[in-house]
Design an enzyme around this catalytic site. Sequence first.
Site, PDB file in Angstrom:
ATOM      1  CE  LYS A 112      50.051  40.456 -14.874  1.00  0.00           C
ATOM      2  NZ  LYS A 112      49.109  40.239 -13.774  1.00  0.00           N
TER       3      LYS A 112
HETATM    4  C1  LIG Z   1      48.166  40.963 -13.171  1.00  0.00           C
HETATM    5  C2  LIG Z   1      47.251  40.321 -12.199  1.00  0.00           C
HETATM    6  C3  LIG Z   1      45.961  40.830 -11.937  1.00  0.00           C
HETATM    7  C4  LIG Z   1      45.446  42.115 -12.562  1.00  0.00           C
HETATM    8  O1  LIG Z   1      45.210  41.962 -13.931  1.00  0.00           O
HETATM    9  P1  LIG Z   1      45.035  43.272 -14.846  1.00  0.00           P
HETATM   10  O2  LIG Z   1      45.012  42.763 -16.233  1.00  0.00           O
HETATM   11  O3  LIG Z   1      46.266  44.105 -14.567  1.00  0.00           O
HETATM   12  O4  LIG Z   1      43.796  43.950 -14.441  1.00  0.00           O
HETATM   13  C5  LIG Z   1      45.143  40.144 -11.061  1.00  0.00           C
HETATM   14  N1  LIG Z   1      45.572  39.024 -10.426  1.00  0.00           N
HETATM   15  C6  LIG Z   1      46.802  38.518 -10.651  1.00  0.00           C
HETATM   16  C7  LIG Z   1      47.218  37.304  -9.905  1.00  0.00           C
HETATM   17  C8  LIG Z   1      47.690  39.130 -11.541  1.00  0.00           C
HETATM   18  O5  LIG Z   1      48.912  38.616 -11.737  1.00  0.00           O
END
Ligand SMILES: *Cc1c(COP(=O)(O)O)cnc(C)c1O
Length: 465
Positions: A112
């Site tokens: 993120k």
């Molecule tokens: C948010 C997240 C995901 C999923 O990503 P999306 O964009 O929602 O598909 C996978 N792994 C981690 C560690 C995340 O924080």
Amino acid sequence: MRYISTRGKAPALSFSDVLLTGLAEDGGLYLPETWPSFSLSEWQDMRGLPYPELAARIMTPFVGGDIAPATLRDLCEKAYAGFDHPAIVPLTQVEDGLFVQELFHGPTLAFKDMAMQLLGQLFEHVLTERNSHVTIVGATSGDTGSAAIEACRGRERLSVVILHPKDRTSEVQRRQMTTVLEPNVTNLAVEGTFDDCQDLVKALFADMPFRKEMHLSAVNSINWARIAAQIPYYAYAALNFGAPEREVSFAVPTGNFGNILAAWAARKMGLPVRHLCVGSNRNDILTRFLNANDMTMKSVMPSLSPSMDIQVSSNFERLLFELLGRDAEACARIMTGFRTTGHMDVPAEAWEAARTLFSGLALDDAETEAEIKSLHDRSGYLADPHSAIGIAAGRRFRQAGVPMVAMATAHPAKFPDAMVAATGIRPALPAHLADLYSREERYRTVSATAGAVKDAVRAAVLSNA
Ligand SMILES: *Cc1c(COP(=O)(O)O)cnc(C)c1O
């Protein structure tokens, strides 16, 4: 560059307005009116660029004149300056033809940060130009909240209020949020579940007078700018493996479909991406869709990969819109039907088109743990539960001659209990978080009512004025 809604009934907006608005007024999601693409020689020129410069080049057509190129480059430099790896998004080989790209070298140890660190810079820049202020309100089950807080901390023109379900996040995740003590950051521990938190945020946004008074803004994964900011690392990997002349495939542990949608966009922009592989946990709605056109909601079940515990992948709507040949009316009808019946009626041709590019693999917790262990035994690589699911999907769909790159979305130290259970190893937190467990925490506990949360938001905004 203008942005249009997937449901066709909201005004077209510029990049800056889409950044500040998030969800379109008609309930749809914004997409570029036309997809920008680069020529072979433009891609070739991008090979070997440092990551921040590559990010600025790829973001330029999306920003579409709202921000001067030199300024955008500067914002990208600042966004990635705090990452703890010189390559920002390093690639590692784990098996024959199977590579991992680590997206967790930012401040909160999850992917993120890749988008959120840049969004913090973009918000500050746009708000300074407009001499304005916004209050970012969001709900989190873990990673999004800390990434948003890290991106906004100490920024004068932003207040950030994050709701988390009290005692229901992991301790690392909670402390990453509650130990940030800048006055523009407010953590609310809600006496309820993550769903309650999300409903409360929705209620705040639905209250138009309150929304206007507080200048509410959202940074959840439906914000287009987040998707755009995720495209550069797919380009980085593809260029590394010989694009635009040679193909590459990607495997992505998926929840809201935001990360993998960025890979799809990279392909749309002219990169030779052969195959996109979705990794799911036991919440396997996307895998069921890809295997059997069965997009049916079930209740969310907890798993070892909590950031993928999602039943409705909101960004899927953007792919659906494209699969339908950009028919906004059909898209709106299908999405409304999904909300009311719990089943998404995707036309057979659209499903078949999706299947030519995407595949899905779901792992339950036992399979995830086994993957973490066997990968570590064979290659020495420690993957967190989310990343391990991506790697398993990549191995499953790997084809000879096409490098498969699996996205590692979280640092294993973020999920120490799962790592100990699978391997007996407790991964250490990186130096900048080594004292996390002894830092002072600050948060307010509130009841799960809109009134209590509104009072807390108002108090937060006043104290930061
Ligand atoms: C948010 C997240 C995901 C999923 O990503 P999306 O964009 O929602 O598909 C996978 N792994 C981690 C560690 C995340 O924080």
